[in-house]
Motif scaffolding. Structure first.
Motif, PDB file in Angstrom:
ATOM      1  N   ALA A  43       0.825  -1.219   0.000  1.00  0.00           N
ATOM      2  CA  ALA A  43       0.000   0.000   0.000  1.00  0.00           C
ATOM      3  C   ALA A  43       0.851   1.257   0.000  1.00  0.00           C
ATOM      4  O   ALA A  43       0.470   2.291  -0.574  1.00  0.00           O
ATOM      5  N   ASP A  44       2.003   1.193   0.667  1.00  0.00           N
ATOM      6  CA  ASP A  44       2.884   2.367   0.761  1.00  0.00           C
ATOM      7  C   ASP A  44       3.785   2.520  -0.467  1.00  0.00           C
ATOM      8  O   ASP A  44       4.444   3.560  -0.627  1.00  0.00           O
ATOM      9  N   ALA A  45       3.835   1.474  -1.284  1.00  0.00           N
ATOM     10  CA  ALA A  45       4.727   1.506  -2.453  1.00  0.00           C
ATOM     11  C   ALA A  45       4.093   2.274  -3.602  1.00  0.00           C
ATOM     12  O   ALA A  45       2.883   2.483  -3.659  1.00  0.00           O
ATOM     13  N   LEU A  57      10.737  -2.431  -4.316  1.00  0.00           N
ATOM     14  CA  LEU A  57       9.862  -3.548  -4.686  1.00  0.00           C
ATOM     15  C   LEU A  57      10.570  -4.890  -4.549  1.00  0.00           C
ATOM     16  O   LEU A  57       9.921  -5.919  -4.369  1.00  0.00           O
ATOM     17  N   ASP A  58      11.902  -4.888  -4.619  1.00  0.00           N
ATOM     18  CA  ASP A  58      12.639  -6.131  -4.376  1.00  0.00           C
ATOM     19  C   ASP A  58      12.335  -6.663  -2.978  1.00  0.00           C
ATOM     20  O   ASP A  58      12.181  -7.873  -2.773  1.00  0.00           O
ATOM     21  N   GLU A  59      12.252  -5.744  -1.996  1.00  0.00           N
ATOM     22  CA  GLU A  59      11.948  -6.149  -0.625  1.00  0.00           C
ATOM     23  C   GLU A  59      10.533  -6.712  -0.543  1.00  0.00           C
ATOM     24  O   GLU A  59      10.270  -7.691   0.176  1.00  0.00           O
ATOM     25  N   VAL A  60       9.618  -6.103  -1.289  1.00  0.00           N
ATOM     26  CA  VAL A  60       8.241  -6.593  -1.320  1.00  0.00           C
ATOM     27  C   VAL A  60       8.199  -8.005  -1.910  1.00  0.00           C
ATOM     28  O   VAL A  60       7.523  -8.898  -1.387  1.00  0.00           O
ATOM     29  N   ILE A  61       8.949  -8.222  -2.976  1.00  0.00           N
ATOM     30  CA  ILE A  61       8.966  -9.532  -3.634  1.00  0.00           C
ATOM     31  C   ILE A  61       9.505 -10.607  -2.697  1.00  0.00           C
ATOM     32  O   ILE A  61       8.995 -11.737  -2.658  1.00  0.00           O
ATOM     33  N   ALA A  62      10.514 -10.252  -1.906  1.00  0.00           N
ATOM     34  CA  ALA A  62      11.089 -11.218  -0.966  1.00  0.00           C
ATOM     35  C   ALA A  62      10.048 -11.672   0.062  1.00  0.00           C
ATOM     36  O   ALA A  62       9.904 -12.875   0.330  1.00  0.00           O
ATOM     37  N   LEU A  63       9.313 -10.715   0.640  1.00  0.00           N
ATOM     38  CA  LEU A  63       8.286 -11.070   1.625  1.00  0.00           C
ATOM     39  C   LEU A  63       7.109 -11.773   0.942  1.00  0.00           C
ATOM     40  O   LEU A  63       6.516 -12.696   1.507  1.00  0.00           O
ATOM     41  N   LEU A  64       6.779 -11.349  -0.266  1.00  0.00           N
ATOM     42  CA  LEU A  64       5.693 -11.982  -1.004  1.00  0.00           C
ATOM     43  C   LEU A  64       5.989 -13.464  -1.246  1.00  0.00           C
ATOM     44  O   LEU A  64       5.119 -14.326  -1.071  1.00  0.00           O
ATOM     45  N   GLN A  65       7.230 -13.763  -1.630  1.00  0.00           N
ATOM     46  CA  GLN A  65       7.587 -15.168  -1.853  1.00  0.00           C
ATOM     47  C   GLN A  65       7.541 -15.959  -0.553  1.00  0.00           C
ATOM     48  O   GLN A  65       7.082 -17.109  -0.525  1.00  0.00           O
ATOM     49  N   SER A  66       7.999 -15.346   0.528  1.00  0.00           N
ATOM     50  CA  SER A  66       7.977 -16.020   1.821  1.00  0.00           C
ATOM     51  C   SER A  66       6.542 -16.327   2.256  1.00  0.00           C
ATOM     52  O   SER A  66       6.233 -17.449   2.675  1.00  0.00           O
ATOM     53  N   CYS A  67       5.661 -15.353   2.142  1.00  0.00           N
ATOM     54  CA  CYS A  67       4.254 -15.563   2.516  1.00  0.00           C
ATOM     55  C   CYS A  67       3.592 -16.601   1.610  1.00  0.00           C
ATOM     56  O   CYS A  67       2.808 -17.433   2.075  1.00  0.00           O
ATOM     57  N   PHE A 105      -4.137 -12.628   1.035  1.00  0.00           N
ATOM     58  CA  PHE A 105      -2.875 -12.614   0.291  1.00  0.00           C
ATOM     59  C   PHE A 105      -3.119 -12.298  -1.178  1.00  0.00           C
ATOM     60  O   PHE A 105      -2.365 -11.527  -1.787  1.00  0.00           O
ATOM     61  N   LYS A 106      -4.168 -12.878  -1.740  1.00  0.00           N
ATOM     62  CA  LYS A 106      -4.459 -12.616  -3.151  1.00  0.00           C
ATOM     63  C   LYS A 106      -4.831 -11.154  -3.362  1.00  0.00           C
ATOM     64  O   LYS A 106      -4.501 -10.562  -4.405  1.00  0.00           O
ATOM     65  N   GLY A 107      -5.504 -10.570  -2.381  1.00  0.00           N
ATOM     66  CA  GLY A 107      -5.835  -9.152  -2.486  1.00  0.00           C
ATOM     67  C   GLY A 107      -4.576  -8.289  -2.510  1.00  0.00           C
ATOM     68  O   GLY A 107      -4.451  -7.367  -3.326  1.00  0.00           O
ATOM     69  N   VAL A 108      -3.632  -8.624  -1.631  1.00  0.00           N
ATOM     70  CA  VAL A 108      -2.357  -7.900  -1.617  1.00  0.00           C
ATOM     71  C   VAL A 108      -1.599  -8.138  -2.926  1.00  0.00           C
ATOM     72  O   VAL A 108      -1.027  -7.203  -3.514  1.00  0.00           O
ATOM     73  N   SER A 109      -1.593  -9.372  -3.384  1.00  0.00           N
ATOM     74  CA  SER A 109      -0.906  -9.702  -4.639  1.00  0.00           C
ATOM     75  C   SER A 109      -1.509  -8.943  -5.810  1.00  0.00           C
ATOM     76  O   SER A 109      -0.781  -8.487  -6.711  1.00  0.00           O
ATOM     77  N   SER A 110      -2.834  -8.801  -5.783  1.00  0.00           N
ATOM     78  CA  SER A 110      -3.497  -8.056  -6.856  1.00  0.00           C
ATOM     79  C   SER A 110      -3.047  -6.596  -6.864  1.00  0.00           C
ATOM     80  O   SER A 110      -2.810  -6.008  -7.928  1.00  0.00           O
ATOM     81  N   THR A 111      -2.919  -6.020  -5.674  1.00  0.00           N
ATOM     82  CA  THR A 111      -2.438  -4.634  -5.576  1.00  0.00           C
ATOM     83  C   THR A 111      -0.990  -4.529  -6.046  1.00  0.00           C
ATOM     84  O   THR A 111      -0.606  -3.580  -6.744  1.00  0.00           O
ATOM     85  N   PHE A 112      -0.180  -5.509  -5.674  1.00  0.00           N
ATOM     86  CA  PHE A 112       1.212  -5.525  -6.126  1.00  0.00           C
ATOM     87  C   PHE A 112       1.280  -5.655  -7.643  1.00  0.00           C
ATOM     88  O   PHE A 112       2.089  -4.966  -8.301  1.00  0.00           O
ATOM     89  N   ASP A 113       0.439  -6.523  -8.198  1.00  0.00           N
ATOM     90  CA  ASP A 113       0.423  -6.692  -9.653  1.00  0.00           C
ATOM     91  C   ASP A 113       0.051  -5.393 -10.354  1.00  0.00           C
ATOM     92  O   ASP A 113       0.511  -5.120 -11.473  1.00  0.00           O
ATOM     93  N   ASN A 114      -0.756  -4.589  -9.692  1.00  0.00           N
ATOM     94  CA  ASN A 114      -1.115  -3.303 -10.276  1.00  0.00           C
ATOM     95  C   ASN A 114       0.091  -2.374 -10.336  1.00  0.00           C
ATOM     96  O   ASN A 114       0.216  -1.552 -11.255  1.00  0.00           O
TER      97      ASN A 114
END
Length: 599
Positions: A43-45, A57-67, A105-114
């Motif tokens: 949300a802050d990105a 966004l690299d940091e976001v991707i790292a946590l996204l993969q972990s989750c 998680f899918k909701g967050v992923s959808s926002t990230f994909d945006n």
């Protein structure tokens, strides 16, 4: 291998304590906290404006993969608990909890994909060229492209939230229906109530009277549940169609083809080759009817064994035979299968309250797999066991890759599993000690062709037509049964004397909310694996390494690119598909030759 081999799996190495596991509860709480933290990060990105800003966004991707990895771990564990005991209310609660986490998680992923969608092409190219992010280019690019075809992130997030109690809720409701069905079975003077999974195994019984009696009870049982199943299927489809309408997707196959990373042209070409190859299967089915002393086969006779049964195959024998046959193709595959048996990763015990069917799940955090089925000693059970071990091996080959690159499509997943089946079946035919045994083993191999060319084709035809009809309103149980029989008659070329009207109700695959059209990928995998096996026969021992390399690329390529890179073939043309069909027809012709004067 260790002897005797356990009939039940061991889940405590994942999380001890089953559905009451405190460790699992803590795991879910931590996962929920991290998904919330991921949501705040996303949300802050902002869409990156230059190469330097992509590092956030690299940091976001790292946590996204972990989750993502932990979410899979949680979902598979809860699913295993529910599968081993459908009366486990704690497992139901945990599955519901995981479903909610997945939606978040899918909701967050959808926002990230945006954010990916809004990244300019110039910045995107620079970002994807960086060594640390370049391995994820295919997967991130795929997400970026798909985001451009969906609704706004807000609407996608709302849809995912509503899906928990709507879309996925109906899928879970079907599991409740299945768990409540009990089918009477007379054994001597005793009548006992069988679960759906136990009753299903009786449909393969060598005794035609047992098969026919169980099939009548099977139809009655599902007929009694037809209105509940029809409501469930209609609402699942209605949710899916409304979601597609919101995204502007007119073709109901758009999502399943996208999930399977293949084109409409490749799918159409495969079905075209299969349809032209069906006369050979019709000849086989007619010959089988003659061998069974019937004028024509009914639905329940299609999978009946030909000839006298050699009795049940002990589980230990099946396990040892599978490992030995795997070893002839690949020591690496055989060693992995041994590990699965020795580590008690496989649940096969025949007992009440288990869900029907078979599956394999992999735990990315634990780097282990689990296989589920009900083993009753039939050749079909042995095939299922080899099939699921193929799935597990595929996941094993990918476990060192970035998590996002481990998400391979269902059709190539079915390639690995079906290839494992072919190894076992072909080795058995070649090792046959007599003509009678070879006929029986050939027949078992050809049964797979019937399943993938005809049975699954019927499912595909039914589901395609059902969705078109559902666009115009609810489809009642009687109409669903009529659609099912119509599809079966077409797929089986009208060769059967009786069909299975309530197949639409009894087949779990129609009710899976996570994966639409859970049918044609099986046939793609079968044809693909047969084509691969044809090449393996030509190339010999060196093919095992090529096979492993192909499987390792399955998470980062379209099916067409995968085949082009590793095999130099074009799936939109008939040659590769026809080569696979020709190998299958060779088996049919051999069977027809060997049984010419029988019956």
């Amino acid at each position: 291998m260790k002897q005797p081999i356990s009939l039940t799996w061991e889940l405590d190495s994942i999380f001890p304590g089953g559905s009451a596991s405190p460790q699992f509860e803590n795991f879910l709480r931590k996962l929920e906290t991290d998904i919330e933290a991921l949501g705040r990060q996303v949300a802050d990105a902002a869409p990156p404006s230059d190469l330097e800003s992509t590092r956030k966004l690299d940091e976001v991707i790292a946590l996204l993969q972990s989750c993502s990895g932990r979410l899979v771990e949680a979902a598979e564990f809860a699913g295993c608990l529910g599968a081993q005991n459908q009366q486990d209310k704690g497992a139901v609660r945990l599955s519901s909890k995981v479903t909610g986490l997945r939606a978040g998680f899918k909701g967050v992923s959808s926002t990230f994909d945006n954010l990916l969608r809004q990244t300019t092409d110039e910045v995107w190219s620079q970002w994807m060229a960086r060594p640390e992010i370049a391995p994820l280019e295919f997967v991130l690019g795929e997400s970026r492209d798909l985001a451009r075809e969906k609704m706004s992130p807000e609407l996608e997030s709302l849809a995912l939230t509503l899906a928990v109690d709507g879309y996925h809720g109906w899928s879970e409701h079907y599991e409740t229906i299945v768990g409540s069905i009990q089918i009477p079975y007379e054994e001597g003077e005793e009548t006992r109530l069988l679960s759906v999974g136990q009753a299903f195994n009786k449909l393969d019984d060598p005794d035609p009277k047992v098969r026919a009696a169980m099939f009548r009870k099977w139809e009655v049982a599902w007929g009694g549940a037809e209105d509940y199943c029809a409501d469930t299927l209609n609402h699942l489809a209605g949710f899916r169609l409304n979601l597609y309408n919101g995204r502007g997707w007119e073709d109901v196959l758009k999502e399943p083809l996208g999930i399977n990373r293949m084109s409409h042209a490749s799918l159409d070409m495969m079905w075209d080759v299969i349809t032209k190859s069906k006369p050979a299967l019709v000849s086989y089915l007619n010959r089988k009817a003659k061998l069974l002393g019937l004028e024509s086969l009914a639905w329940v006779d299609v999978e009946a064994p030909v000839g006298k049964s050699s009795g049940k195959i002990p589980y230990d024998q099946a396990a040892n035979d599978i490992v030995a046959q795997f070893r002839k193709f690949s020591p690496k595959l055989a060693d992995f299968a041994e590990r699965a048996f020795d580590s008690s990763w496989i649940e096969v015990e025949d007992r009440p309250a288990k869900r029907p069917g078979g599956f394999c799940v992999s735990f990315p955090e634990s780097r282990e797999s689990r296989i589920f089925m009900t083993y009753s000693g039939t050749p079909s059970n042995v095939s299922t066991l080899a099939h699921e071990l193929g799935h597990a091996y595929h996941s094993y080959l990918l476990e060192d890759l970035p998590l996002l690159n481990q998400n391979y499509a269902m059709n190539v997943a079915e390639t690995a599993s079906t290839f494992a089946e072919v190894i076992v079946a072909d080795a058995q035919v070649k090792a046959a000690a007599s003509a009678e045994e070879k006929i029986a083993l050939l027949e078992a191999k050809i049964q797979n062709s019937v399943a993938f060319f005809m049975n699954i084709h019927a499912r595909f035809l039914f589901e395609t037509r059902f969705y078109e009809k559902r666009k115009h309103g609810l489809v009642n149980a009687g109409e669903l049964s009529a659609l099912m029989v119509e599809a079966q008659k077409e797929a089986f070329c009208g060769v059967l004397s009786g069909y299975h009207p309530h197949f639409w109700a009894s087949k779990l695959h129609f009710y899976i909310s996570e994966v639409p059209f859970y049918n044609f990928p099986y046939t793609v995998g079968y044809m693909f694996s047969t084509g691969l096996y044809r090449l393996a026969l030509q190339e010999g021992a060196s093919f095992a390494d090529k096979y492993d390399s192909l499987l390792r690329d399955t998470g980062i390529m379209t099916l067409e690119d995968l085949v082009s890179k590793h095999l130099g073939a074009d799936l939109t043309q008939p040659e590769f598909w026809q080569g696979a069909a020709d190998l299958i027809i060779e088996d049919i012709n051999e069977f027809l030759r060997m049984t010419e004067h029988s019956g």
